[in-house]
Write a protein that holds these residues in place. Structure first.
Motif, short mmCIF file in Angstrom:
data_model
loop_
_atom_site.label_atom_id
_atom_site.label_comp_id
_atom_site.label_asym_id
_atom_site.label_seq_id
_atom_site.Cartn_x
_atom_site.Cartn_y
_atom_site.Cartn_z
N SER A 142 -2.75 -2.61 7.28
CA SER A 142 -3.29 -2.74 5.92
C SER A 142 -2.25 -2.56 4.82
CB SER A 142 -4.41 -1.72 5.72
OG SER A 142 -3.86 -0.43 5.57
N PHE A 143 -1.00 -2.29 5.20
CA PHE A 143 0.02 -2.04 4.17
C PHE A 143 0.74 -3.34 3.83
CE2 PHE A 143 4.15 0.23 2.93
CZ PHE A 143 3.71 0.44 1.63
N VAL A 144 0.53 -3.82 2.61
CA VAL A 144 1.04 -5.14 2.20
C VAL A 144 2.56 -5.21 2.39
CG1 VAL A 144 1.28 -6.71 0.24
CG2 VAL A 144 -0.87 -5.47 0.59
N SER A 155 -9.07 -8.01 -2.16
CA SER A 155 -8.70 -8.66 -3.44
C SER A 155 -7.29 -9.23 -3.38
CB SER A 155 -8.81 -7.65 -4.58
OG SER A 155 -8.08 -6.48 -4.28
N GLU A 156 -6.47 -8.78 -2.40
CA GLU A 156 -5.14 -9.38 -2.23
C GLU A 156 -5.24 -10.88 -1.99
OE1 GLU A 156 -1.60 -8.35 -1.91
OE2 GLU A 156 -2.48 -6.96 -3.33
N TYR A 177 0.07 -10.33 4.74
CA TYR A 177 -1.18 -9.56 4.83
C TYR A 177 -2.33 -10.35 4.21
CZ TYR A 177 -4.73 -6.14 3.43
OH TYR A 177 -5.93 -5.48 3.23
N LEU A 218 -13.06 -6.33 -1.32
CA LEU A 218 -12.90 -5.06 -2.02
C LEU A 218 -11.56 -4.99 -2.76
CD1 LEU A 218 -15.43 -4.46 -0.47
CD2 LEU A 218 -14.50 -2.24 0.18
N ARG A 255 -6.13 8.61 1.24
CA ARG A 255 -5.33 7.40 1.19
C ARG A 255 -3.99 7.66 1.91
NH1 ARG A 255 -5.18 1.93 0.88
NH2 ARG A 255 -5.14 1.19 -1.25
N GLU A 275 1.84 6.11 1.92
CA GLU A 275 2.72 5.00 1.56
C GLU A 275 2.16 4.15 0.41
OE1 GLU A 275 0.87 5.43 4.17
OE2 GLU A 275 0.41 3.63 5.29
N VAL A 293 0.67 3.34 -3.35
CA VAL A 293 1.27 3.87 -4.57
C VAL A 293 0.49 5.04 -5.19
CG1 VAL A 293 0.24 2.29 -6.30
CG2 VAL A 293 2.58 3.14 -6.59
N ARG A 317 -3.68 -2.81 -11.21
CA ARG A 317 -4.71 -2.86 -10.18
C ARG A 317 -6.03 -2.32 -10.72
NH1 ARG A 317 -1.42 -5.48 -8.22
NH2 ARG A 317 -0.55 -5.51 -6.11
N VAL A 359 0.55 0.57 -12.84
CA VAL A 359 1.10 1.70 -12.07
C VAL A 359 1.65 2.74 -13.04
CG1 VAL A 359 2.93 2.34 -10.44
CG2 VAL A 359 1.59 0.25 -10.05
N VAL A 383 1.86 -9.27 -6.55
CA VAL A 383 0.56 -9.56 -7.14
C VAL A 383 0.56 -8.79 -8.46
CG1 VAL A 383 -1.93 -9.23 -6.90
CG2 VAL A 383 -0.57 -9.93 -4.92
O1 G4F Z 1 -0.67 0.83 -3.36
P1 G4F Z 1 -0.13 -0.48 -2.92
O2 G4F Z 1 0.81 -0.49 -1.79
O3 G4F Z 1 -1.42 -1.39 -2.64
P2 G4F Z 1 -1.64 -2.98 -2.61
O4 G4F Z 1 -0.41 -3.70 -2.27
O5 G4F Z 1 -2.33 -3.36 -3.88
O6 G4F Z 1 -2.64 -3.12 -1.37
C1 G4F Z 1 -3.75 -2.26 -1.18
O7 G4F Z 1 -4.88 -2.81 -1.83
C2 G4F Z 1 -5.33 -4.06 -1.28
C3 G4F Z 1 -6.53 -4.50 -2.12
O8 G4F Z 1 -6.10 -5.23 -3.22
C4 G4F Z 1 -5.69 -3.86 0.17
F1 G4F Z 1 -6.16 -5.02 0.68
C5 G4F Z 1 -4.47 -3.39 0.94
O9 G4F Z 1 -4.85 -3.14 2.29
C6 G4F Z 1 -3.98 -2.09 0.31
O10 G4F Z 1 -4.97 -1.10 0.52
O11 G4F Z 1 0.59 -1.20 -4.16
C7 G4F Z 1 -0.06 -1.37 -5.40
C8 G4F Z 1 0.95 -1.87 -6.43
C9 G4F Z 1 1.81 -3.05 -5.96
O12 G4F Z 1 1.87 -4.00 -6.99
C10 G4F Z 1 3.18 -2.46 -5.72
O13 G4F Z 1 4.27 -3.35 -5.94
O14 G4F Z 1 1.86 -0.81 -6.70
C11 G4F Z 1 3.17 -1.35 -6.77
N1 G4F Z 1 4.14 -0.28 -6.49
C12 G4F Z 1 5.08 0.17 -7.37
N2 G4F Z 1 5.82 1.13 -6.79
C13 G4F Z 1 4.27 0.40 -5.35
C14 G4F Z 1 5.34 1.29 -5.53
N3 G4F Z 1 3.58 0.35 -4.19
C15 G4F Z 1 3.94 1.21 -3.19
N4 G4F Z 1 3.23 1.19 -2.03
N5 G4F Z 1 5.00 2.07 -3.33
C16 G4F Z 1 5.73 2.15 -4.48
O15 G4F Z 1 6.67 2.94 -4.58
#
Ligand code: G4F
Ligand code: NAP
Length: 329
Positions: free
Chosen positions: A88-90, A130-131, A153, A180, A188, A191, A193, A221, A255, A286
């Protein structure tokens, strides 16, 4: 009267744990698919955290192994099946595109096929995402918004989504897909954000760290609470007719603004601690997601109940408590 029986894949994940608790409270006999791990003592950490670990029946299985899935479904004969299991981790999906396709995409097809063969009357829920909207084609995304996946993903989830629609239309399965938007909680994975931020803020507050390194602070988001979102999954399977539903709060936040809320909660300034690191950037981003959950509200009577500010507070307080326990502070 015999309890209604549900089987959850991904039962050890964030949503699996909240859904297990929700279904147990409704009187269900809850079964879960357990991916074997080398350390059996830690796999049910989330279920333990919610106090439900001993109350569900676990079955060894893996989404990549159709024969095992068939055996489990034949034995359990669930009335409801929730397919939450996934890579599930993009970000990882660019490093492991084939694994992600196999587990997140083909895994759903395995589950649909196993349900069709072993328990065709069972109601099926697919954890869509929603991805799938990716490079958004409308400012507010609903069930009718065209998809544009931006990662392996998202492409795998889109395949799983269309297979769910296809099995509903071809074989008459009661198969629903919940699209979703991001949902978070103290459970959560670290890893992602939000949890990375709340854990980082808690570490800084306790003097264990001084900086928090993040990637794209401008990404936006639509963040809700997992506890609210599992209720929507269940409501979908209580409808006479299966269908697809967007589940979201209808508010989008960057973020950077999530960070500000988190640092403010403990009386600190994010500017003093947050640094950006290219390692956390993605090959394709995204930029923004914002859900329109009117259909879920009108047909399921579902609305997001938790405000983002309360979610952030709950996550930080849980991380502070966790760290104090581990550090004996
Ligand atoms: O928390 P993320 O890794 O979640 P992401 O990619 O939105 O995916 C999650 O939500 C989806 C639903 O839309 C699920 F389907 C999926 O399984 C998962 O649960 O990243 C959110 C945003 C991204 O835009 C990323 O680029 O945060 C940005 N970000 C900025 N700094 C970061 C970081 N993400 C992560 N993981 N780590 C960072 O340091
Ligand atoms: P999560 O915490 O990452 O949980 C994923 C679950 O899948 C874990 O139980 C994991 O088991 C299991 N799993 C991984 N590979 C497997 C395999 N090969 N066979 C069987 N099980 C496997 O994810 P989540 O946040 O709870 O999300 C639940 C579902 O909703 C996922 O499908 C996710 O893609 C989707 N989704 C999540 C969000 C969100 O914002 N949270 C939004 C939209 C859609 P281990 O414990 O063994 O790793």
């Amino acid at each position: 009267m015999q309890a209604r029986r549900a089987l959850i894949t991904g039962v050890t994940g964030q949503d699996g744990a909240y859904l297990s608790k929700f279904l147990l409270e409704k009187g269900y006999d809850v079964h879960g698919l357990l991916r074997r791990s080398a350390s059996a003592d830690v796999v049910d950490a989330r279920l333990k955290w919610l106090g439900v670990a001993g109350k569900i029946t676990l079955h060894d299985g893996n989404l990549t192994d159709l024969s095992g899935l068939l055996r489990v479904l034949q034995d359990v004969q669930p009335a409801e099946v929730y397919n939450l299991g996934a890579q599930s981790f993009v970000k990882s999906s660019w490093q492991q595109p084939l694994l992600t396709s196999t587990v997140t995409g083909l895994g759903a097809a395995h589950m649909l096929e196993a349900v069709r063969i072993a328990c065709p009357k069972a109601r099926f829920y697919q954890a869509s995402s929603s991805e799938m909207f990716g490079l958004i084609q409308e400012p507010r995304q609903s069930e009718t918004t065209p998809f544009y996946p931006r990662s392996p993903y998202a492409a795998a989830k889109l395949y799983a989504h269309w297979m769910t629609v296809n099995y509903r239309e071809s074989f008459g399965l009661h198969a629903s897909s919940g699209i979703l938007f991001n949902h978070e909680s103290p459970l959560r994975g670290i890893e992602f954000v939000t949890r990375k931020i709340t854990d980082g803020v808690a570490q800084i507050k306790l003097g264990l760290e001084t900086t928090l390194a993040l990637g794209n602070l401008d990404a936006k988001r639509d963040w809700g609470h997992a506890r609210d979102y599992v209720k929507a999954m269940w409501l979908m399977l209580q409808q006479d007719t299966p269908d697809d539903y967007v589940v979201a709060t209808g508010r989008t936040v960057s973020v950077r603004d999530f960070c500000k809320l988190a640092f403010n909660h403990v009386g600190l300034n994010m500017e003093d601690h947050v640094v950006t690191d290219p390692r956390y950037m993605r090959p394709a981003e995204v930029d923004v997601l914002l859900g329109n959950a009117d259909k879920a509200r009108d047909r399921l009577g579902w609305v997001a109940e938790t405000r983002l500010e309360d979610l952030v507070a709950e996550m930080i307080e849980a991380d502070l408590a966790r760290l104090k326990r581990h550090q004996h502070l």
